[in-house]
Design an enzyme around this catalytic site. Structure first.
Site, PDB file in Angstrom:
ATOM      1  N   TYR A 189      -5.766   3.875   6.087  1.00  0.00           N
ATOM      2  CA  TYR A 189      -4.459   3.234   5.991  1.00  0.00           C
ATOM      3  C   TYR A 189      -4.488   1.813   6.548  1.00  0.00           C
ATOM      4  O   TYR A 189      -3.989   0.876   5.915  1.00  0.00           O
ATOM      5  CB  TYR A 189      -3.424   4.080   6.726  1.00  0.00           C
ATOM      6  N   ILE A 221       0.817  -1.221   0.000  1.00  0.00           N
ATOM      7  CA  ILE A 221       0.000   0.000   0.000  1.00  0.00           C
ATOM      8  C   ILE A 221       0.848   1.266   0.000  1.00  0.00           C
ATOM      9  O   ILE A 221       0.389   2.333  -0.389  1.00  0.00           O
ATOM     10  CB  ILE A 221      -0.974   0.028   1.201  1.00  0.00           C
ATOM     11  N   GLU A 222       2.102   1.132   0.412  1.00  0.00           N
ATOM     12  CA  GLU A 222       2.968   2.308   0.442  1.00  0.00           C
ATOM     13  C   GLU A 222       3.464   2.683  -0.955  1.00  0.00           C
ATOM     14  O   GLU A 222       3.421   3.842  -1.342  1.00  0.00           O
ATOM     15  CB  GLU A 222       4.178   2.043   1.353  1.00  0.00           C
ATOM     16  N   SER A 223       3.954   1.695  -1.691  1.00  0.00           N
ATOM     17  CA  SER A 223       4.628   2.017  -2.958  1.00  0.00           C
ATOM     18  C   SER A 223       4.239   1.128  -4.123  1.00  0.00           C
ATOM     19  O   SER A 223       4.764   1.316  -5.223  1.00  0.00           O
ATOM     20  CB  SER A 223       6.144   1.887  -2.753  1.00  0.00           C
TER      21      SER A 223
END
Length: 533
Positions: free
Chosen positions: A246, A142-144
């Site tokens: 998130y 989910i970050e990158s």
């Protein structure tokens, strides 16, 4: 009678289903969900990824497949079966993220599965090393979207999307040449260390994950506004809007990376295994030098070592790691000197330059200043000190002196220091400025020389009718006087007789004769008599 009735009522209550406490984690809703930037990752760019094209097989069917969804009960049951420590409840927000992956982002999921063949073992090793829950390995999803070069609008960078200050606080280097936020191994180890610190702060993994995204300060404020309740789902409304989703996105990432087949998403298969090894580089080297000598594509070097921002490894500062396919790693060690010396001047230019002595000299090409330039030369098979000296226009003795050699023999593969002088041409304005800055004695000599030259010219014009023999005798006398006069020159590193002769406007033969030299060999520091023409 009253006692009997009381017992009957208690028995009846025991038979009725017990009412469950309602938790916000099960009933929470949000009509303004903001999906993480990774959801908008351009799948075309990932599809063109060199690693995916060379090492994986991507199923193009996912591009046209119809998204398969499931019921709430199925989603909930599947989440409960995941072998996780971190709490992963199911609600409408989690469902929205799962179905985003399962329907609209199928291509992204498949390509992340392809990248995971390489990156997941790195993440797992970092989690195991720091003893944190293994499910945290899906945080970079989910970050990158598993893109090591991803950069957010806020400046977060790398697989784990570190902000600069946080990364440096965890010991990662960020400079013009190196950004360890892009280094899969270094950034993974730093990320799990940081997550462990956040967990120690809250004793709750969901709060730690939220703090990883928006910072402990924002989480602490949300906890206070929620009445000091340390529960992610209780503080949800008080978190920054981009952080609210998130944890649900993290839950969805864990879900989709495990249950992708149930949604018609094919697993990317390994076209061929990529087995890597790490070497330590202790000298400055450019990727192109490695590519040219070992035949490794530049794209492969960049994929395996994304932390080097300019394709340069500054190993001369400190040892740096270089990841290579295993076979080429051995080749690098065996050919390191060749790699370091290959086209070095092309990529790094002059390594060492001493300031000019400021003396303006004149040649047919114009006025120039000489600068000492230190070069490196790797001895090739068949080369001798003499052939190397001729190549650089220096003497074999100067090379011996610069490298502390005790004989004329030199081993193949050795890197030699070569001290050479290079000309830097200057314009007339520079010459005028230099002359104006000369000492008074030199300036007066220069002025006298100009006056003498003018007088000689005028005298030459007025003596047209003079006796030719007398004029010729005068010239011969002048020539003899000039030949007799000499100056002294101390040999500098990198100089040879040819350079010295050009410098003073004389010849090598004249210098050898004046000094009784039988060969062209001279030594640094040696004083030579320089005859004037």
């Amino acid at each position: 009678m009253k006692r009997i009735i009381a017992i009957s009522l208690l028995s009846l209550a025991a038979l009725l289903p017990q009412a469950k406490a309602v938790s916000p984690r099960d009933t929470i809703t949000d009509n303004n969900i903001i999906f993480p930037p990774s959801f908008s990752m351009e799948t075309k760019n990932l599809h063109e990824n060199w690693y995916l094209q060379r090492y994986t097989l991507l199923d193009s069917a996912a591009a046209t497949a119809t998204g398969i969804t499931a019921t709430d009960e199925v989603y909930k049951e599947r989440l409960q079966k995941l072998p996780n420590i971190i709490e992963m409840p199911y609600n409408s927000i989690v469902k929205a993220y799962i179905e985003m992956y399962a329907t609209r982002k199928q291509q992204l999921v498949e390509q992340m599965l392809g990248m995971s063949l390489y990156y997941m073992p790195i993440f797992e090793e970092a989690c195991e090393k720091c003893q944190v829950p293994m499910e945290l390995k899906y945080l970079p999803v989910i970050e990158s979207a598993l893109n090591p070069n991803a950069v957010s609008k806020a400046g977060a960078c790398g697989l784990w999307q570190f902000m600069a200050a946080t990364a440096q606080g965890e010991g990662l280097e960020i400079s013009t040449l190196v950004d360890e936020r892009r280094d899969p191994i270094a950034s993974s180890e730093a990320a799990v260390r940081y997550l462990q610190k956040l967990h120690d702060m809250y004793d709750d993994w969901t709060l730690a994950i939220a703090a990883y995204n928006c910072g402990p300060g924002n989480v602490n404020k949300a906890i206070q506004r929620a009445g000091d309740v340390k529960d992610y789902w209780a503080i949800y409304p008080f978190l920054p809007q981009e952080t609210r989703g998130y944890v649900p996105a993290f839950i969805a990432a864990n879900y989709i990376m495990n249950y992708y087949p149930e949604h018609g998403i094919s697993h990317a298969l390994a076209r061929k295994p990529i087995v890597t090894d790490t070497v330590h580089v202790c000298q400055r080297v450019h990727f192109q030098q490695i590519s040219d000598v070992l035949g490794i594509p530049m794209d492969e070097l960049r994929i395996l070592n994304p932390q080097y921002r300019q394709d340069i490894i500054p190993g001369h500062i400190r040892p740096y790691s270089l990841i290579l396919p295993s076979v080429q790693a051995y080749c690098y060690v065996a050919n390191e000197d060749t790699i370091i010396g290959h086209d070095r001047g092309k990529y790094f230019g002059r390594e060492e330059v001493e300031p000019s002595d400021g003396k303006i000299r004149t040649s047919s090409g114009g006025n120039y200043i000489e600068e000492l330039v230190v070069k490196k030369h790797k001895v090739k098979k068949g080369e001798t000190l003499k052939t190397i000296a001729n190549k650089y226009g220096v003497t074999a003795e100067s090379i011996r002196a610069a490298n502390n050699l005790t004989s004329s023999r030199v081993k193949t593969g050795r890197v030699l220091t070569i001290n050479t002088y290079e000309r830097k041409y200057v314009n007339n304005d520079t010459v005028a400025a230099a002359v104006g800055s000369l000492p008074t004695e030199v300036s007066s000599k220069s002025s006298t020389a100009k006056q003498t030259a003018a007088t000689t010219t005028k005298s030459s014009k007025s003596s047209t009718s003079s006796n030719t023999k007398s004029s010729s005798a005068s010239k011969q006398s002048t020539t003899k006087k000039q030949t007799a006069s000499t100056t002294t020159h101390t040999v500098k590193s990198g100089e040879n007789l040819s350079k010295i002769a050009k410098k003073y406007g004389t010849t090598v033969a004249a210098i050898k004769k004046a000094n009784g030299l039988k060969s062209d060999n001279i030594n640094v520091g040696q004083k030579l008599k320089i005859p004037k023409k």
